[in-house]
Design an enzyme around this catalytic site. Structure first.
Site, PDB file in Angstrom:
ATOM      1  N   HIS A   1       3.448   1.927   2.117  1.00 52.79           N
ATOM      2  CA  HIS A   1       3.986   2.386   3.388  1.00 52.79           C
ATOM      3  C   HIS A   1       5.567   2.077   3.279  1.00 52.79           C
ATOM      4  O   HIS A   1       6.122   1.099   2.510  1.00 52.79           O
ATOM      5  CB  HIS A   1       3.522   1.937   4.519  1.00 52.79           C
ATOM      6  CG  HIS A   1       3.566   0.326   4.799  1.00 52.79           C
ATOM      7  ND1 HIS A   1       2.889  -0.624   4.848  1.00 52.79           N
ATOM      8  CD2 HIS A   1       4.874  -0.331   5.231  1.00 52.79           C
ATOM      9  CE1 HIS A   1       3.302  -1.989   5.352  1.00 52.79           C
ATOM     10  NE2 HIS A   1       4.704  -1.636   5.181  1.00 52.79           N
TER      11      HIS A   1
ATOM     12  N   ASN B   1       0.834  -1.295  -0.047  1.00 56.10           N
ATOM     13  CA  ASN B   1       0.164  -0.033  -0.026  1.00 56.10           C
ATOM     14  C   ASN B   1       1.070   1.380   0.088  1.00 56.10           C
ATOM     15  O   ASN B   1       0.447   2.242   0.308  1.00 56.10           O
ATOM     16  CB  ASN B   1      -1.017   0.143   1.149  1.00 56.10           C
ATOM     17  CG  ASN B   1      -0.207   0.035   2.612  1.00 56.10           C
ATOM     18  OD1 ASN B   1       0.800  -0.015   2.467  1.00 56.10           O
ATOM     19  ND2 ASN B   1      -1.152  -0.157   3.583  1.00 56.10           N
TER      20      ASN B   1
HETATM   21  C1  GLP Z   1       6.848  -4.099   6.830  1.00 47.96           C
HETATM   22  C2  GLP Z   1       8.012  -3.102   7.285  1.00 47.96           C
HETATM   23  C3  GLP Z   1       8.560  -2.508   6.280  1.00 47.96           C
HETATM   24  C4  GLP Z   1       8.539  -3.393   4.841  1.00 47.96           C
HETATM   25  C5  GLP Z   1       7.278  -3.923   4.479  1.00 47.96           C
HETATM   26  C6  GLP Z   1       7.296  -4.583   3.162  1.00 47.96           C
HETATM   27  O1  GLP Z   1       5.602  -3.464   7.086  1.00 47.96           O
HETATM   28  N1  GLP Z   1       7.956  -2.515   8.432  1.00 47.96           N
HETATM   29  O2  GLP Z   1       9.959  -1.907   6.508  1.00 47.96           O
HETATM   30  O3  GLP Z   1       9.287  -2.647   3.963  1.00 47.96           O
HETATM   31  O4  GLP Z   1       6.783  -4.644   5.521  1.00 47.96           O
HETATM   32  O5  GLP Z   1       7.867  -5.873   3.594  1.00 47.96           O
HETATM   33  P1  GLP Z   1       8.238  -7.111   2.414  1.00 47.96           P
HETATM   34  O6  GLP Z   1       9.757  -6.559   2.066  1.00 47.96           O
HETATM   35  O7  GLP Z   1       8.368  -8.195   3.345  1.00 47.96           O
HETATM   36  O8  GLP Z   1       7.541  -7.143   1.271  1.00 47.96           O
END
Ligand code: GLP
Length: 261
Positions: free
Chosen positions: A140, A138
């Site tokens: 973030h 999303n």
């Molecule tokens: C979590 C972390 C983020 C990360 C995101 C994506 O919410 N707080 O720092 O970038 O997930 O995770 P992934 O890399 O496992 O897709």
């Protein structure tokens, strides 16, 4: 924004590791301040940096690190705490002093005060030289969910249902995923001198497009990175799928490669 489209996740990780290596060598004994992220996106980069440490002597002995975020309510040694995750996947395998790998305390009795303390400690260390970021589906970064203020500092946040669902894969059920977290704010993250964001897989394609080519908007918190002077976005082909100007980014990269050779 510099946008690098790598052929696959391994090549993307090698590009990000190169950027970290550059900063570690530049800062030398003065000690680089590394901004580290959790999640699966940086794992191959960490693996590559561990390999360079073991095989080429890349040293982290003078470095220190700050994590982006932490779940509230998980103990430091909980398998899914970010405190533990970063040690298990990265810093425990290189020569970085363990006491200099810092993260917000998810068990602090006063999380708001802990957020203020943690934010200040980054400044006291001289600020982050290079920050690695993943991106949520999303948009973030850290745990700054859509609607996060661009002026936000480290604080308590409530996760969206989508993030809880996405992160449930690391827990035995989604009921176990904490819904409150401590996260560096967007203004905190933005103070890092260099930022490298890595995104791989088609699940990130829309978020990558919104971040790099969409309007700067709290609806996509990562879009604030458009305002930063030294951001590199490294994506694989799948995550680059929705980029309107992908051919232009490839053209720029080929010119840079030509100049470098
Ligand atoms: C979590 C972390 C983020 C990360 C995101 C994506 O919410 N707080 O720092 O970038 O997930 O995770 P992934 O890399 O496992 O897709």
């Amino acid at each position: 924004m510099e946008i690098i489209i790598a052929k696959d996740a391994e090549q993307a990780a090698a590009v990000v590791a190169d950027r970290f290596e550059e900063v570690l060598r530049e800062r030398g004994e003065d000690g680089a301040v590394l901004g580290l992220a959790t999640g699966s996106s940086p794992v191959l980069t960490y693996r590559e940096l561990i390999a360079r440490h073991r095989e080429q002597g890349l040293s982290f002995a003078h470095a220190r690190a700050f994590l982006l975020d932490e779940y509230i309510g998980l103990s430091a040694d909980h398998e899914q705490s970010y405190h533990r995750f970063i040690r298990d996947t990265f810093t425990g395998h290189v020569d970085m002093p363990d006491e200099l790998v810092l993260s917000p305390d998810g068990e602090a009795s006063d999380p708001r005060a802990e957020a203020v303390r943690y934010d200040a400690s980054i400044g006291e260390a001289g600020g982050v030289d290079i920050q690695i970021l993943g991106i949520g589906a999303n948009g973030h970064i850290g745990f700054n969910e859509p609607s996060s203020s661009f002026g936000s500092r480290t604080r308590v946040k409530t996760l969206t249902e989508q993030t809880v669902r996405d992160n449930a894969r690391f827990f035995s059920s989604s009921d176990e995923v904490p819904i409150h977290v401590l996260t560096q704010g967007l203004a905190t993250i933005r103070e890092a001198r260099r930022i490298v964001l890595i995104a791989t897989g088609a699940g990130k394609a829309q978020a990558v497009r919104d971040m790099a080519e969409g309007p700067v908007s709290a609806a996509c918190p990562a879009s604030i990175l458009q305002m930063h002077p030294a951001v590199t976005v490294v994506v694989d082909e799948a995550a680059a799928r929705d980029l309107t100007h992908a051919d232009y980014y490839r053209f720029i990269q080929s010119q840079k490669d030509r100049l470098a050779s």
